[in-house]
Write an enzyme that holds these catalytic residues in place. Structure first.
Site, short mmCIF file in Angstrom:
data_model
loop_
_atom_site.label_atom_id
_atom_site.label_comp_id
_atom_site.label_asym_id
_atom_site.label_seq_id
_atom_site.Cartn_x
_atom_site.Cartn_y
_atom_site.Cartn_z
N TYR A 67 -16.24 59.02 -11.18
CA TYR A 67 -14.93 58.39 -11.01
C TYR A 67 -14.87 57.59 -9.72
O TYR A 67 -15.72 57.74 -8.84
CB TYR A 67 -13.80 59.44 -11.05
N CYS A 68 -13.84 56.75 -9.60
CA CYS A 68 -13.62 55.97 -8.38
C CYS A 68 -12.12 55.94 -8.10
O CYS A 68 -11.43 56.93 -8.29
CB CYS A 68 -14.21 54.56 -8.52
N ARG A 69 -11.59 54.81 -7.67
CA ARG A 69 -10.16 54.73 -7.40
C ARG A 69 -9.39 54.35 -8.66
O ARG A 69 -8.45 55.02 -9.04
CB ARG A 69 -9.88 53.68 -6.30
N ILE A 95 -9.18 58.03 -9.56
CA ILE A 95 -8.40 59.13 -8.98
C ILE A 95 -6.90 58.80 -8.99
O ILE A 95 -6.07 59.70 -8.91
CB ILE A 95 -8.91 59.48 -7.55
#
Length: 103
Positions: A67-69, A95
């Site tokens: 995952y990332c932002r 996130i």
């Protein structure tokens, strides 16, 4: 051509609550990771994932949730990991959509 799997944040959360033996990989920058991340996640910034398998991810058959932002860098990182021979990559967005605790 090998591919990664994309699932929703809710699906990922259910897996984290009921299963073990996986890595949660946060591919945001180190400063973003330090501001808060999913509990238990490790950080390897997308920019650092190039042609050589990251030392933090020695087992190419390990299940890795990425995952990332917002979901953009996680897709890029998932593609690069699959191209390096990782066999069990699951991308689950950003996130920003996480409703659980952060650390």
């Amino acid at each position: 051509m090998p591919k990664y799997v994309s699932i929703t944040m809710e699906e990922a959360k259910k897996v984290f609550e009921t299963q073990g033996d996986y890595i949660i990989l946060d591919v945001r920058r180190e400063d973003e990771f330090a501001e808060g991340h999913i509990p238990g996640a490790i950080n390897v910034p997308n920019e650092d994932i190039q042609d050589i398998a990251p030392s933090e991810l020695p087992d190419k058959n390990q299940t890795i949730y990425v995952y990332c932002r917002s979901g953009n860098r996680s897709k890029q990182a998932a593609s690069k990991l699959v191209a390096m021979g990782y066999t069990n990559i699951i991308e689950f967005g950003g996130i920003m959509d996480w409703t659980g605790d952060i650390e």
